[in-house]
Design an enzyme around this catalytic site. Structure first.
Site, PDB file in Angstrom:
ATOM      1  CG  ASN A 174      36.988-116.308 134.643  1.00 15.54           C
ATOM      2  OD1 ASN A 174      37.990-115.629 134.430  1.00 15.54           O
ATOM      3  ND2 ASN A 174      36.055-115.968 135.537  1.00 15.54           N
ATOM      4  CD  GLU A 175      33.951-118.952 127.471  1.00 14.21           C
ATOM      5  OE1 GLU A 175      33.881-120.108 127.917  1.00 14.21           O
ATOM      6  OE2 GLU A 175      32.994-118.411 126.874  1.00 14.21           O
ATOM      7  N   PRO A 176      37.615-121.693 128.949  1.00 14.40           N
ATOM      8  CG  PRO A 176      36.882-123.690 127.946  1.00 14.40           C
ATOM      9  CD  PRO A 176      36.475-122.254 128.177  1.00 14.40           C
ATOM     10  CB  THR A 193      30.184-119.150 125.655  1.00 14.04           C
ATOM     11  OG1 THR A 193      30.940-120.019 126.502  1.00 14.04           O
ATOM     12  CG2 THR A 193      29.513-118.084 126.488  1.00 14.04           C
TER      13      THR A 193
END
Length: 645
Positions: A174-176, A193
């Site tokens: 769950n990235e920014p 990442t």
């Protein structure tokens, strides 16, 4: 309250507790000396949960993570299964994520990872293992993700979720920008990442750009969440997550609203929390000499003033009134600290002969010392302490450089192929120890994730070795003072290394016994993206501990340098070695001798600069900081910390 550093692996962090209710921290956390002890405690919590569910004749539903953080947790669970009879027959697992696209057979897949580290070694039922499928057709992914969510709900939800954290603040993938209500879905990976994963994939270009991940909402529905974080690379994001505001920019901050979450940290990952970084802002402190140094340097930066300009008001306004009361006045504090920092500076890293050494970082005697410079890879010596290396030789010390690993993994196939073709053209039909035609054929036809053939690894190691000779000759070192250990733990032909073994330690012991040094320099930079520095340093610690009773070790001092990723903080520096502009240039040329590591560095971490640029910038920044504090101005400074082994 019990000191967290005294927590033993068989004691639950929940029962001992180490959460200081300050106005800064918003998530329960426990800090351990090292990842091994912490991982054992987490594994025991999981085992207890499994056994409790078995007694109730219920399934235990675990959410599992991948990456380096949980590896030792899985090792302990496997040990408990084999040695203590821990059964996983009632366990159902759901993994957080998987790269997309990614086949299960690929050794970079999380399917491969989980079976390699856990599932192949325990009695879990295969039908109870759930890992996102990286081969689902793109037009079927939405339905697949909905089904994955439903599978979790059908078994009653996650009893326990194990998490790691990325430097972007991601949990799972769950990235920014991820929403608090997000469910399982396909997501585009952040560049940071992918950069962090590049060492495992032999370069960022090979890292998938997408992944399937459980959503933030899915994670937050777990009954219990434990997040693991190790190392100083995670310190900033851990601080932001625990102390910052909740924001989708740092998805891990959503965990602040979960009522049963614990962050399990080592001391390095916790180092930037306010109670460790600036404890005087939290409450009363025990003012050690090092803490005074740390606080006063920080105060200079807060007030934008040099040490000798700090006033009583500055101390009082920045939470340091108790230190002022202890020392009497700002004047006395400032003078004492100025002298402490000034005494770290020396142009004689091996000690200055015929001089009073009372306030010098190194001893005057013996005036000609035997020195070992340990270098984990064949370029860490010149990157980290090339200027000091040069000074030690120039000042007449008997300097030996010891390369602990071959460094072959860091040579690209492209670079190796170039050398193989040149060597083959030159040698013609001559029989050599390396069959260059076979090397060329192998590299031209090398398959994804294929481990290098022995001759290929040998060639790549020779490339690094000859570059090391070129670099050290520039510094004036004799060839006979260069030693290559090729420690066995490294020689796997792949990114994943073997654990440190007794043979590795024995090899280090032998070289120390042979040379009987007065000084040992070693890499204390644990931010190395693929872990070799830490293993090499632990080998040195173990060897020196084993040799401690030898008489010659009474005269041996251990100095730690930092590598290509970080520098010592000013309050940590015990010896600051100034470099002239000419010495900076010599160091640059020595680093540039390592041509295979220039331009196409495979394991540079999150910093895109070349190593010589990083090294110069770091050394010049240290010099600027000393100048800012009111100390003499230098072109550059290399920094060292003395370690009592």
């Amino acid at each position: 309250m019990k000191n967290v550093l005294d927590i033993k692996p068989d004691i639950s962090y929940k029962s001992v507790g180490h959460f200081e209710e300050t106005r800064f921290e918003k998530i329960h956390n426990a800090i351990f000396k090292n990842a091994t002890d912490a991982s054992i405690v987490v594994a025991h919590e999981i085992a207890t949960l499994i056994q409790t569910k078995q007694k109730e004749s219920k399934n235990c539903v675990l959410g599992l993570a991948t990456g380096s953080s949980p590896v030792k947790v899985y090792e302990e669970l496997v040990r408990m299964h084999k040695e203590e009879g821990l059964s996983f027959h009632n366990v159902i697992t759901f993994n957080l994520d998987e790269y997309y696209p990614m086949t299960k057979e690929n050794n970079q897949s999380y399917h491969y990872f989980m079976h390699e580290h856990l599932f192949n070694h325990i009695d879990i039922k295969p039908e109870n293992i759930n890992i996102p499928d990286g081969t689902v057709a793109i037009d079927e992914i939405n339905q697949y993700c909905i089904d994955y969510e439903m599978s979790i709900k059908t078994v009653g939800g996650l009893d326990f979720q194990l998490l790691g954290i990325g430097r972007t603040g991601h949990i799972g993938f769950n990235e920014p920008g991820s929403h608090v209500n997000s469910g399982t879905r396909i997501i585009t990976l952040d560049h940071v990442t992918r950069s962090d994963a590049s060492s495992a994939f032999n370069g960022i270009s090979n890292v998938p750009k997408k992944a399937i991940t459980m959503g933030v909402s899915t994670v937050l529905k777990s009954k219990r969440i434990v997040l693991l974080a190790w190392g100083e690379n995670k310190a900033d994001v851990i601080t932001t997550t625990i102390q910052g505001e909740i924001s989708s920019d740092i998805p891990a901050t959503f965990l602040q609203n979960h009522n049963n979450t614990t962050f399990i940290l080592d001391v390095f990952a916790a180092s930037q929390l306010t109670r460790f970084k600036t404890p005087w802002l939290v409450g009363e402190c025990k003012w050690t000499q090092e803490l005074k140094r740390k606080a006063i340097v920080w105060l200079c930066q807060q007030t934008n003033q040099s040490i000798l300009k700090l006033t009583d008001r500055d101390y009082n306004n920045h939470g340091m009134s108790d230190l002022l009361a202890l020392e009497g006045s700002a004047y006395d504090l400032n003078i004492n600290m100025f002298n402490v920092l000034q005494h770290t500076i020396t142009g004689w890293p091996g000690g200055k002969p015929n001089t009073d050494d009372t306030n010098r970082p190194e001893r005057a005697l013996p005036d000609k010392k035997r020195v070992i410079i340990f270098s984990p890879h064949p370029d860490d010596d010149v990157i980290s302490m090339g200027g000091t290396f040069y000074k030690l030789i120039k000042q007449g010390h008997d300097v030996h450089v010891v390369y602990q690993t071959s460094g072959n993994i860091a040579v690209t196939d492209h670079e190796a192929l170039k050398f193989a073709e040149v060597a083959n053209d030159f040698s013609g039909d001559n029989k050599e120890s390396i069959n260059f035609l076979k090397v060329i054929e192998f590299l031209r036809n090398k398959k994804e994730n294929q481990i290098d053939a022995l001759d290929v690894r040998k060639l790549k190691g020779l490339i690094r070795r000859r570059e090391s000779y070129a670099a050290t000759r520039l510094l004036g070192l004799k060839d006979e003072n260069i030693h290559f250990l090729d420690l066995p733990f490294y020689e796997t032909g792949q990114i994943k290394k073997n654990p440190l073994g007794s043979k590795d330690v024995e090899i280090i012991e032998n070289i120390i016994s042979e040379l009987q040094p007065h000084q040992v320099f070693a890499a204390g930079d644990l931010a190395d993206p693929h872990g070799t520095h830490e293993i090499c340093l632990n080998a040195i610690f173990a060897a020196m501990k084993n040799l401690k009773n030898q008489s010659y070790m009474n005269d041996c001092w251990l100095w730690l340098y930092r590598g290509a990723w970080h520098e010592w903080d000013t309050h940590e520096i015990d010896m600051a070695v100034p470099l002239s502009p000419d010495e900076v240039l010599i160091k640059r040329y020595a680093i540039l001798s390592h041509q295979s590591q220039k331009d196409r560095v495979m394991f540079q971490g999150n910093d895109s600069r070349e190593f010589w640029v990083r090294a110069e910038d770091r050394n010049k920044n240290t010099a600027k900081l000393y100048d800012f504090l009111g100390l003499p101005e230098y072109e550059a400074i290399e920094a060292f910390k003395r370690f009592d082994y």
